[in-house]
Motif scaffolding. Structure first.
Motif, mmCIF file in Angstrom:
data_model
loop_
_atom_site.group_PDB
_atom_site.id
_atom_site.type_symbol
_atom_site.label_atom_id
_atom_site.label_comp_id
_atom_site.label_asym_id
_atom_site.label_seq_id
_atom_site.Cartn_x
_atom_site.Cartn_y
_atom_site.Cartn_z
ATOM 1 N N PHE A 106 19.244 41.192 7.448
ATOM 2 C CA PHE A 106 19.778 39.835 7.319
ATOM 3 C C PHE A 106 18.661 38.860 6.945
ATOM 4 N N CYS A 107 17.552 38.930 7.677
ATOM 5 C CA CYS A 107 16.419 38.028 7.424
ATOM 6 C C CYS A 107 15.764 38.323 6.080
ATOM 7 N N GLN A 108 15.659 39.596 5.743
ATOM 8 C CA GLN A 108 15.030 39.968 4.471
ATOM 9 C C GLN A 108 15.840 39.462 3.288
ATOM 10 N N GLN A 109 17.158 39.646 3.327
ATOM 11 C CA GLN A 109 17.994 39.238 2.204
ATOM 12 C C GLN A 109 18.007 37.725 2.021
ATOM 13 N N LEU A 110 18.037 36.984 3.123
ATOM 14 C CA LEU A 110 18.058 35.527 3.034
ATOM 15 C C LEU A 110 16.658 34.920 2.973
ATOM 16 N N ASN A 111 15.641 35.782 3.089
ATOM 17 C CA ASN A 111 14.248 35.346 3.043
ATOM 18 C C ASN A 111 13.957 34.290 4.111
ATOM 19 N N VAL A 112 14.342 34.613 5.348
ATOM 20 C CA VAL A 112 14.085 33.716 6.475
ATOM 21 C C VAL A 112 13.293 34.474 7.542
ATOM 22 N N LYS A 113 12.495 33.750 8.265
ATOM 23 C CA LYS A 113 11.718 34.350 9.347
ATOM 24 C C LYS A 113 12.639 34.623 10.538
ATOM 25 N N PRO A 114 12.408 35.700 11.266
ATOM 26 C CA PRO A 114 13.284 36.032 12.402
ATOM 27 C C PRO A 114 13.455 34.894 13.402
ATOM 28 N N GLU A 115 12.387 34.107 13.608
ATOM 29 C CA GLU A 115 12.492 33.008 14.574
ATOM 30 C C GLU A 115 13.388 31.868 14.085
ATOM 31 N N ARG A 116 13.698 31.852 12.781
ATOM 32 C CA ARG A 116 14.579 30.834 12.239
ATOM 33 C C ARG A 116 15.981 31.371 11.939
ATOM 34 N N MET A 117 16.224 32.582 12.370
ATOM 35 C CA MET A 117 17.482 33.246 12.069
ATOM 36 C C MET A 117 18.692 32.478 12.584
ATOM 37 N N GLU A 118 18.565 31.880 13.762
ATOM 38 C CA GLU A 118 19.688 31.151 14.372
ATOM 39 C C GLU A 118 20.210 30.050 13.467
ATOM 40 N N ASN A 124 -5.581 18.464 -3.021
ATOM 41 C CA ASN A 124 -6.446 19.491 -2.423
ATOM 42 C C ASN A 124 -5.700 20.361 -1.416
ATOM 43 N N SER A 125 -4.443 20.575 -1.656
ATOM 44 C CA SER A 125 -3.661 21.422 -0.767
ATOM 45 C C SER A 125 -2.973 22.509 -1.580
ATOM 46 N N VAL A 126 -2.672 23.597 -0.911
ATOM 47 C CA VAL A 126 -1.991 24.703 -1.559
ATOM 48 C C VAL A 126 -0.516 24.341 -1.708
ATOM 49 N N VAL A 127 -0.036 24.346 -2.939
ATOM 50 C CA VAL A 127 1.358 23.992 -3.197
ATOM 51 C C VAL A 127 2.205 25.261 -3.142
ATOM 52 N N SER A 128 3.101 25.320 -2.180
ATOM 53 C CA SER A 128 3.974 26.477 -2.037
ATOM 54 C C SER A 128 5.079 26.417 -3.079
ATOM 55 N N PRO A 129 5.497 27.553 -3.585
ATOM 56 C CA PRO A 129 6.604 27.545 -4.544
ATOM 57 C C PRO A 129 7.873 27.049 -3.864
ATOM 58 N N PRO A 130 8.755 26.396 -4.602
ATOM 59 C CA PRO A 130 9.990 25.886 -4.002
ATOM 60 C C PRO A 130 10.863 27.023 -3.497
ATOM 61 N N ARG A 131 11.608 26.765 -2.430
ATOM 62 C CA ARG A 131 12.534 27.762 -1.901
ATOM 63 C C ARG A 131 13.850 27.685 -2.662
ATOM 64 N N PRO A 132 14.381 28.820 -3.043
ATOM 65 C CA PRO A 132 15.674 28.804 -3.732
ATOM 66 C C PRO A 132 16.765 28.221 -2.828
ATOM 67 N N LEU A 178 28.177 30.890 0.082
ATOM 68 C CA LEU A 178 28.872 32.172 -0.049
ATOM 69 C C LEU A 178 27.932 33.331 0.261
ATOM 70 N N PHE A 179 26.690 33.244 -0.205
ATOM 71 C CA PHE A 179 25.698 34.279 0.092
ATOM 72 C C PHE A 179 25.435 34.331 1.591
ATOM 73 N N ARG A 180 25.239 33.172 2.203
ATOM 74 C CA ARG A 180 25.003 33.118 3.645
ATOM 75 C C ARG A 180 26.197 33.703 4.414
ATOM 76 N N ASP A 181 27.407 33.315 4.004
ATOM 77 C CA ASP A 181 28.598 33.801 4.697
ATOM 78 C C ASP A 181 28.762 35.314 4.545
ATOM 79 N N THR A 182 28.418 35.837 3.369
ATOM 80 C CA THR A 182 28.500 37.281 3.150
ATOM 81 C C THR A 182 27.554 38.016 4.078
ATOM 82 N N MET A 183 26.334 37.491 4.195
ATOM 83 C CA MET A 183 25.349 38.129 5.070
ATOM 84 C C MET A 183 25.750 38.008 6.531
ATOM 85 N N GLN A 184 26.311 36.872 6.921
ATOM 86 C CA GLN A 184 26.793 36.710 8.291
ATOM 87 C C GLN A 184 27.869 37.735 8.619
ATOM 88 N N CYS A 185 28.833 37.871 7.721
ATOM 89 C CA CYS A 185 29.941 38.807 7.932
ATOM 90 C C CYS A 185 29.426 40.235 8.037
#
Length: 280
Positions: A265-277, A233-241, A246-253
């Protein structure tokens, strides 16, 4: 495919603006090379090792490929998506592999990843629906990539098949042996039985019988997973890719060198700004 072609072009632009260039670290082969020997060489390069958990094994391979400057992206389809993808993976030259998340069937996803790596190894783009089952009408390239994928994932366990003369009702289709090999390598039992047919150690009729039992088990497991999700009885969220290092390092650079801003940066990695760190 258009989405990931666009992403590849975007990453190429980021790298160019950040003055980053990639050289091919993966040796080049052709379909004239022995796929089993090629798989052994690539396995050594990737420092392949087994993992008990299928997802851990998938993450390991993705990030070992990152060390060779190969991007791997997962795409996730939500259950309510009207138009489903008709491909499970593809290779975009020179260094991008895309695979579909096979939730509940990670062995299938692992095989697809290894198959597309085969395309990367021979540097040939060819989009077909990858299958670990017996298929007819495959091109020389697809057959080569299937062989490569099988031996890459099987590793030394493949040597055990060399000593097996046959699989039939008389030896219970070597079930315990095949099950043990599948558990150790995360190669599906169906893929191993498919190899036995290719090597003429199993008849087509016996294969059809065994395949029917395996697919019935797969359907039951899938139905059980869906029922458990419904009963919760819970909403099942789709799995996160899985995000490749290498993708993370490219975006960091790109961020550190001022090519992109924090929002991109957050949009490409699909992360919330508060989790950016956590991704810096």
């Amino acid at each position: 495919m258009d989405k990931f072609e666009t992403l590849k072009n975007t990453l190429d632009t980021y790298n160019a603006l950040a003055d980053v260039s990639f050289e091919r670290l993966l040796p080049s082969y052709t379909v004239k090379d022995n796929p089993r020997e090629t798989a052994r060489a690539i396995s050594e390069l990737l420092k392949m090792r087994s993992h008990k958990d299928e997802k851990d094994h998938l993450k390991f391979i993705i990030n070992q490929l990152a060390k060779l400057n190969i991007y791997v992206f997962e795409f996730v389809e939500t259950f309510n998506k009207k138009q489903k993808s008709n491909v499970e993976g593809f290779f975009i030259a020179p260094n991008v592999i895309v695979v579909k998340r096979q939730q509940g069937r990670l062995k299938r996803e692992l095989f697809t990843l290894a198959h597309e790596l085969g395309h990367c190894v021979i540097n040939v783009e060819e989009v077909e629906n990858v299958s670990d089952e017996l298929s007819s009408g495959l091109s020389e390239i697809e057959k080569w990539c299937n062989d490569f994928a099988f031996y890459l994932l099987m590793g030394d366990e493949a040597d055990k098949l060399d000593g097996l003369k046959y699989a039939n009702a008389g030896n219970d289709y070597a079930h315990d042996m095949i099950k043990g090999m599948s558990d150790a390598t995360h190669v599906s039992m169906l893929a191993i039985y498919t190899r036995l047919v290719i090597e003429k150690k199993m008849t087509q009729d016996d294969y059809a019988l065994v395949r029917g039992g395996i697919m019935a088990n797969v359907r039951r497991a899938e139905e059980k997973r869906k029922q458990e999700a419904a009963d919760s009885n819970s909403v099942v969220s789709p799995p996160r890719p899985i995000i490749s290092n290498l993708f993370r390092d490219t975006m960091q650079c790109a961020l550190y060198r001022g090519v992109i801003d924090e929002a991109t940066f957050c949009q490409q990695l699909n992360v919330k700004p508060e989790r950016m760190e956590a991704y810096l």
